[in-house]
Write an enzyme that holds these catalytic residues in place. Structure first.
Site, PDB file in Angstrom:
ATOM      1  N   GLU A 227      32.134  33.158 -15.577  1.00 10.67           N
ATOM      2  CA  GLU A 227      31.877  31.919 -16.308  1.00 10.67           C
ATOM      3  C   GLU A 227      32.678  30.827 -15.622  1.00 10.67           C
ATOM      4  O   GLU A 227      33.896  30.732 -15.793  1.00 10.67           O
ATOM      5  CB  GLU A 227      32.282  32.073 -17.777  1.00 10.67           C
ATOM      6  CG  GLU A 227      31.506  33.123 -18.534  1.00 10.67           C
ATOM      7  CD  GLU A 227      30.032  32.818 -18.655  1.00 10.67           C
ATOM      8  OE1 GLU A 227      29.659  31.634 -18.492  1.00 10.67           O
ATOM      9  OE2 GLU A 227      29.245  33.743 -18.908  1.00 10.67           O
ATOM     10  N   CYS A 261      35.105  22.961 -19.835  1.00 15.71           N
ATOM     11  CA  CYS A 261      34.125  23.320 -18.805  1.00 15.71           C
ATOM     12  C   CYS A 261      32.736  22.758 -19.081  1.00 15.71           C
ATOM     13  O   CYS A 261      31.931  22.623 -18.162  1.00 15.71           O
ATOM     14  CB  CYS A 261      34.054  24.839 -18.644  1.00 15.71           C
ATOM     15  SG  CYS A 261      33.514  25.731 -20.128  1.00 15.71           S
TER      16      CYS A 261
END
Length: 457
Positions: A227, A261
């Protein structure tokens, strides 16, 4: 000077002291899984309930640690990171029996045979989170990993030491070490853990580090979930409600000091709307983070450390030198590691901030005459983790989808796609591989074993 206790703690977490412990824990968990699937559904549920109880027990310490590490405001009753973890635990507890059921498939060759997919745990999983959400980027994937029946070795992040210490306490109290064990320490400890022949590696972090994680996993043919991040765009057309756009983008970009993010890095907007959008952004920034003309730093997080403060401020200096317009903000306090919310316009294409993921409280306005200009710029940056489309025109939305790629897309919103666990969350290309949330997380860390049973004559 460092205090004696801090020096002692660093010695305890040094690679020389931890190497035997790493090998002991890995051997213990590997042996536990030697004969396949040792953790039944009811036992998994008991582990998740213990985890839930312990997370809530230490909610106040979690909030204090996040404040100590990042200056994150402590006014939430329940920490966001605890809340999202508890939400995932509750969903897993409600659905784990259904998730774990074999999936029956109709055979193609012999209709009398029986075929199905059986979900097996992968075994031992190495889980490494990221410093920007030092609890939930470990604890939310941990829910799926436990639900699937795996054991876990966790590496906490040394960038946020207070959070690392509390997370270690939570894990030690909630789980026996044959199920879950957390290691603290520096990058030498991380390197040593990556040498282990684990069955799966789950990593959240930057694309640069993701490459090293994947390379290390390849030595043992461990499967990986990565990720990662990227420069997430917002694409706006003439039909969009610019007040709504600005409100969402201010929340996205400046939450957690821009260290998220999924936050929006830059906004592609028609030139005819750029000035109005800039004004709306400034209005919402002032409402959220200012008292009159005074910036209220207590309403947001600071940069996590001097290294990241210097990185973001270097982008700002570079942009200014190349002629960018500071439409708002730009103030800095090096002692407090604080950067005020900043809006940039007229940024040259060769500026560092146009090439690198910002990961700080700065947003860039990128006006366009033709949407193809935005597509061309996006193509130079790799595939982002998130993309945001603001429009009331279906043809514009579909055009963006047809000319782009990203891990997740949200239309006329920001975090809703991440919050909805019915959707997979994960990157693509440079923003990662694999996905989790809900049943997708369970499947991600399970081996989907094909079983074919011939009929007995």
């Amino acid at each position: 000077m460092e205090t004696e206790s801090l020096v002692n703690q660093k010695a305890i977490n040094s690679i020389e002291n931890l190497q035997p412990e790493i090998q002991r824990v890995f051997k213990l968990q590997k042996e536990f899984h030697r004969h396949g699937n040792p953790i039944g559904i009811e036992e998994r549920k008991a582990l998740l309930k213990s985890f839930r109880e312990t997370m809530l027990k230490y909610n106040a310490e979690v909030k204090q640690a996040l404040y100590d590490d990042m200056g994150r405001p402590t006014n939430e009753e329940t920490s966001f990171e605890v809340m999202v973890t508890v939400k995932d635990i509750d969903e897993a507890l409600e659905n784990i029996e259904e998730w774990a059921k074999p999936v029956h498939i109709e055979p193609v060759s012999n209709k009398q045979a029986k075929a199905y997919i059986h979900y097996d745990p992968k075994g031992v999983v190495l889980l490494m989170g990221a410093w920007n959400f030092p609890f939930s980027l470990v604890t939310t994937p941990l829910v799926a990993i436990i639900a699937a029946g795996n054991s876990v070795i966790i590496k906490t992040t040394e960038t946020t030491p207070a959070s690392s210490k509390v997370l270690k306490k939570i894990i030690s109290e909630a789980f026996d070490e044959k199920y879950v064990y957390a290691f603290e320490g520096n990058t030498d400890v991380t390197t040593e853990l990556q040498k282990l022949a684990v069955d799966h590696v789950f990593f959240t972090g930057s694309p640069r580090i993701g490459k090293t994680v994947m390379a290390a996993a390849s030595a043992n043919l461990s499967s990986v979930t990565l990720e990662l991040g990227g420069k997430n765009p917002a694409l706006v057309d003439e039909t969009a409600d610019l007040d709504l756009v600005a409100k969402h983008i201010v929340t996205s970009r400046f939450f957690n000091g821009g260290q998220t993010c999924l936050c929006i890095d830059y906004i592609c907007v028609p030139k005819s709307k750029a000035e109005e959008l800039t004004a709306q952004l400034i209005k919402h920034i002032k409402t959220e983070y200012y008292d009159g003309d005074k910036f209220v730093s207590a309403r947001t997080s600071r940069m996590v450390n001097k290294k990241n403060f210097d990185r973001v401020t270097s982008y700002l200096y570079n942009a200014r030198e190349l002629g960018a317009t500071f439409s708002f903000g730009g103030g800095q306090d090096a002692e407090k590691l604080m950067i005020e919310p900043t809006v940039l316009s007229d940024v040259p294409a060769d500026a560092l901030i146009m090439k690198e993921e910002i990961f700080g409280p700065v947003i860039v306005i990128c006006p366009y005459d033709d949407i193809q200009e935005a597509y061309n710029y996006m193509d130079t940056l790799g595939k982002p983790l998130g993309m945001y489309i603001y429009s009331t025109a279906d043809d514009f939305v579909q055009d963006v989808l047809n000319h782009s790629s990203s891990g997740i897309v949200c239309v006329n919103g920001w975090l809703e796609g991440w919050m909805d666990s019915s959707l997979p969350f994960g990157g693509v290309g440079t923003s990662g591989m694999g996905a989790y949330h809900g049943i997708r997380g369970f499947k991600e860390v399970s081996h989907q074993r094909a079983v074919y049973e011939n009929p007995v004559a």
